[in-house]
Enzyme design. Structure first.
Site, PDB file in Angstrom:
ATOM      1  N   MET A 121      -8.196   3.138   9.430  1.00 43.02           N
ATOM      2  CA  MET A 121      -7.428   1.947   9.017  1.00 43.02           C
ATOM      3  C   MET A 121      -6.470   1.499  10.122  1.00 43.02           C
ATOM      4  SD  MET A 121      -6.483   2.582   5.051  1.00 43.02           S
ATOM      5  CE  MET A 121      -7.591   2.127   3.731  1.00 43.02           C
ATOM      6  N   GLY A 122      -5.592   0.557   9.771  1.00 41.63           N
ATOM      7  CA  GLY A 122      -4.575   0.099  10.724  1.00 41.63           C
ATOM      8  C   GLY A 122      -4.356  -1.400  10.743  1.00 41.63           C
ATOM      9  N   ARG A 123      -5.162  -2.141   9.987  1.00 35.19           N
ATOM     10  CA  ARG A 123      -5.125  -3.610  10.010  1.00 35.19           C
ATOM     11  C   ARG A 123      -5.169  -4.136  11.443  1.00 35.19           C
ATOM     12  NH1 ARG A 123      -5.309  -5.860   5.390  1.00 35.19           N
ATOM     13  NH2 ARG A 123      -5.091  -7.919   6.293  1.00 35.19           N
ATOM     14  N   GLN A 143      -7.090   8.587   4.230  1.00 36.42           N
ATOM     15  CA  GLN A 143      -5.996   8.723   5.197  1.00 36.42           C
ATOM     16  C   GLN A 143      -4.640   8.281   4.633  1.00 36.42           C
ATOM     17  OE1 GLN A 143      -7.227   6.033   8.694  1.00 36.42           O
ATOM     18  NE2 GLN A 143      -8.625   5.550   7.046  1.00 36.42           N
ATOM     19  N   ARG A 149     -24.555   7.612  13.213  1.00 39.10           N
ATOM     20  CA  ARG A 149     -24.075   7.568  11.830  1.00 39.10           C
ATOM     21  C   ARG A 149     -22.627   7.086  11.804  1.00 39.10           C
ATOM     22  NH1 ARG A 149     -28.774   8.357  10.972  1.00 39.10           N
ATOM     23  NH2 ARG A 149     -29.729   9.997   9.715  1.00 39.10           N
ATOM     24  N   THR A 160       4.654   2.342   6.414  1.00 48.15           N
ATOM     25  CA  THR A 160       3.230   1.991   6.503  1.00 48.15           C
ATOM     26  C   THR A 160       2.509   3.048   7.340  1.00 48.15           C
ATOM     27  OG1 THR A 160       1.588   0.516   7.480  1.00 48.15           O
ATOM     28  CG2 THR A 160       3.772   0.390   8.425  1.00 48.15           C
ATOM     29  N   GLY A 200       0.845  -1.205   0.000  1.00 48.04           N
ATOM     30  CA  GLY A 200       0.000   0.000   0.000  1.00 48.04           C
ATOM     31  C   GLY A 200       0.874   1.246   0.000  1.00 48.04           C
ATOM     32  N   ARG A 254       0.623  -4.854  -4.985  1.00 48.09           N
ATOM     33  CA  ARG A 254       0.757  -5.965  -4.041  1.00 48.09           C
ATOM     34  C   ARG A 254       1.034  -7.209  -4.900  1.00 48.09           C
ATOM     35  NH1 ARG A 254      -0.651  -3.756   0.853  1.00 48.09           N
ATOM     36  NH2 ARG A 254      -2.537  -2.515   0.998  1.00 48.09           N
ATOM     37  N   PHE A 255       2.278  -7.354  -5.251  1.00 51.47           N
ATOM     38  CA  PHE A 255       2.752  -8.371  -6.194  1.00 51.47           C
ATOM     39  C   PHE A 255       4.021  -8.922  -5.567  1.00 51.47           C
ATOM     40  CE2 PHE A 255       5.859  -9.199  -9.519  1.00 51.47           C
ATOM     41  CZ  PHE A 255       5.164  -9.777 -10.564  1.00 51.47           C
ATOM     42  N   ASP A 274       0.143   2.255   9.090  1.00 51.60           N
ATOM     43  CA  ASP A 274      -0.353   1.525  10.267  1.00 51.60           C
ATOM     44  C   ASP A 274       0.594   1.619  11.465  1.00 51.60           C
ATOM     45  OD1 ASP A 274      -2.277   0.731   8.445  1.00 51.60           O
ATOM     46  OD2 ASP A 274      -1.439  -1.268   8.142  1.00 51.60           O
ATOM     47  N   ASP A 300       2.892  -0.351  12.382  1.00 53.65           N
ATOM     48  CA  ASP A 300       2.868  -1.646  13.083  1.00 53.65           C
ATOM     49  C   ASP A 300       4.146  -2.463  12.916  1.00 53.65           C
ATOM     50  OD1 ASP A 300       2.596  -2.263  10.423  1.00 53.65           O
ATOM     51  OD2 ASP A 300       0.828  -3.526  10.648  1.00 53.65           O
ATOM     52  N   ASP A 307       5.795  -4.950   6.154  1.00 57.68           N
ATOM     53  CA  ASP A 307       6.310  -6.234   6.614  1.00 57.68           C
ATOM     54  C   ASP A 307       6.392  -7.268   5.479  1.00 57.68           C
ATOM     55  OD1 ASP A 307       7.200  -7.776   8.926  1.00 57.68           O
ATOM     56  OD2 ASP A 307       5.454  -9.014   8.443  1.00 57.68           O
ATOM     57  N   GLU A 335     -10.357  -0.448  11.940  1.00 53.07           N
ATOM     58  CA  GLU A 335     -10.976  -1.441  11.042  1.00 53.07           C
ATOM     59  C   GLU A 335     -10.792  -2.878  11.541  1.00 53.07           C
ATOM     60  OE1 GLU A 335      -9.025  -1.073   7.217  1.00 53.07           O
ATOM     61  OE2 GLU A 335      -7.072  -1.642   8.038  1.00 53.07           O
ATOM     62  N   HIS A 390      -9.315   5.262   2.178  1.00 59.07           N
ATOM     63  CA  HIS A 390      -8.022   5.618   1.596  1.00 59.07           C
ATOM     64  C   HIS A 390      -7.709   7.107   1.658  1.00 59.07           C
ATOM     65  CE1 HIS A 390      -8.690   1.551   0.198  1.00 59.07           C
ATOM     66  NE2 HIS A 390      -7.385   1.472   0.041  1.00 59.07           N
TER      67      HIS A 390
HETATM   68  O1  F6P Z   1      -1.404  -1.386   5.415  1.00 60.65           O
HETATM   69  C1  F6P Z   1      -1.903  -0.155   5.025  1.00 60.65           C
HETATM   70  C2  F6P Z   1      -3.367  -0.225   4.767  1.00 60.65           C
HETATM   71  O2  F6P Z   1      -3.802   1.072   4.422  1.00 60.65           O
HETATM   72  C3  F6P Z   1      -4.208  -0.820   5.897  1.00 60.65           C
HETATM   73  O3  F6P Z   1      -4.414   0.117   6.928  1.00 60.65           O
HETATM   74  C4  F6P Z   1      -5.445  -1.221   5.144  1.00 60.65           C
HETATM   75  O4  F6P Z   1      -6.112  -2.300   5.771  1.00 60.65           O
HETATM   76  C5  F6P Z   1      -4.900  -1.678   3.822  1.00 60.65           C
HETATM   77  O5  F6P Z   1      -3.648  -1.069   3.661  1.00 60.65           O
HETATM   78  C6  F6P Z   1      -5.785  -1.323   2.636  1.00 60.65           C
HETATM   79  O6  F6P Z   1      -5.211  -1.850   1.507  1.00 60.65           O
HETATM   80  P1  F6P Z   1      -5.705  -1.628   0.012  1.00 60.65           P
HETATM   81  O7  F6P Z   1      -5.128  -0.332  -0.447  1.00 60.65           O
HETATM   82  O8  F6P Z   1      -5.165  -2.784  -0.718  1.00 60.65           O
HETATM   83  O9  F6P Z   1      -7.208  -1.561   0.048  1.00 60.65           O
END
Ligand code: F6P
Length: 344
Positions: free
Chosen positions: A172-174, A276, A268, A128, A12, A74-75, A130, A132, A106, A224, A274
């Site tokens: 986000m943040g996985r 962010q 609500r 990242t 990402g 993501r390849f 995230d 993390d 990672d 998320e 994205h």
């Molecule tokens: O790892 C960064 C991140 O933005 C995560 O916070 C999120 O879950 C993921 O990538 C979203 O990925 P994509 O851009 O493939 O939807």
């Protein structure tokens, strides 16, 4: 002797990638007389030898630009039929490239570690939003994401207050709650929900109700990756990403009607998504990214293959891929408890 290095950005995107590229090229050219090229679209460019020139004219004024001029994907370098170390060695030889700088999270570091084990000259830069990656105190991109999420909270509060609604913001943040925690604290959220800490619906609704009973509009920030206690996995209904990981997102939309039903407060949800990850990096991220780019230019100049740059305190250090890979940095319990006492 002048050498030639290739840079790629994988996974990402995140604000600050271009500042790393600029920092590496400027220092590498100016101090060492080295040349740089960019591999397009992550590992794809390395596997297929798809490159672009990168000299100082290409990186001019780049540190304030979001995204990555190289493109990303993501390849994986091993997953394509043409991938793998023997092919990559041929590509590098044909293009007269002495080593690779892989900027990524990672997954990228794991692939780089394997390639290094298979005899490729490669180093890494952690990135990242995230935040993390355990091996570095902070990754660039995180600060920008927190700023954007905080602004979203500020904006949601004014509309929430006007309508006396409960507002739920999903960030986000996985598997890590850093963006939620930092933006939630900065934005004065009444509850922050993170993957590391299950909270029951009863508890969330108790916080929301107590806020409403004080005459205020409740603000809930949810990561998320947050799970209610009865959920086995993170909420995911969007299939898998290019690394075969579940695409997260949508827990905010699940929570909002549950909160409304239980508390009777109109609720609500907003999924920040994205937004962010886009746009200009903050000054803080530009500084970190530039310093990391310059540090990785030193690393390749010294032939420090198999290592990554990392921020420890205020210093940019070097760590091996072995030290860096597979260690997720999550929010420790004590940091969450510290702020949880003032929820509601
Ligand atoms: O790892 C960064 C991140 O933005 C995560 O916070 C999120 O879950 C993921 O990538 C979203 O990925 P994509 O851009 O493939 O939807």
């Amino acid at each position: 002797m002048a050498k030639r290095f290739g840079i790629l950005t994988s996974g990402g995107d995140c604000p600050g990638l271009n500042a790393v590229i600029r920092g590496a090229v400027l220092k590498g050219e100016t101090v060492y007389g080295h040349e740089f090229v960019g591999f397009k679209d992550g590992w794809y460019g390395l596997v297929y030898g798809d490159i672009m020139e990168l000299d100082r004219t290409h990186v001019r004024g780049l540190s304030n630009q979001g995204g990555t001029i190289l493109g990303t994907s993501r390849f994986g370098p091993y997953t394509e039929p043409d991938g793998g170390p023997e092919n990559i060695k041929k590509v590098l030889k044909n293009l007269e490239i002495d080593g690779v700088i892989a900027i990524g999270g990672d997954g990228t570091a794991s692939a780089a570690k394997r390639l290094h084990g298979d005899g490729i000259n490669i180093v890494g830069v952690p990135k990242t939003i995230d935040n993390d990656i355990d091996a570095t105190d902070y990754t660039f991109g995180f600060n920008t994401a927190v700023e954007i999420a905080t602004e979203a909270i500020d904006r949601l509060r004014t509309t929430g207050n006007s309508h006396k609604r409960c507002m739920v913001l999903e960030v986000m943040g996985r598997h890590a709650g850093w963006i939620a925690l930092h933006s939630g604290i900065a934005g004065g959220a009444h509850a922050i929900l993170i993957p590391e800490q299950p909270e029951s619906l009863n508890q969330i609704c108790a916080w929301v109700t107590s806020v409403r009973n004080r005459g205020r509009a409740p603000m809930v920030v949810v990561a998320e990756g947050f799970k209610l206690p009865d959920m086995k996995e993170e909420y995911s209904v969007k299939g898998l990403d290019g690394f075969n990981r579940p695409r997260l997102g949508g827990i905010g939309e699940v929570l909002a009607p549950l909160i409304e039903e239980r508390t009777g407060i109109e609720t609500r949800a907003t999924v920040l998504g994205h937004i962010q990850r886009g746009g200009v990096p903050t000054a803080w991220d530009r500084v970190l990214a530039t310093r990391m780019g310059m540090a990785v230019a030193d690393l390749v100049a010294e032939g420090g293959w198999g290592q990554m740059v990392a921020l420890h305190g205020t210093e940019i250090n070097r760590i091996t891929f072995d030290e860096a890979v597979g260690k997720l940095k999550q929010v420790p319990q004590d940091q969450y408890q510290e702020i949880r006492v003032i929820f509601g």
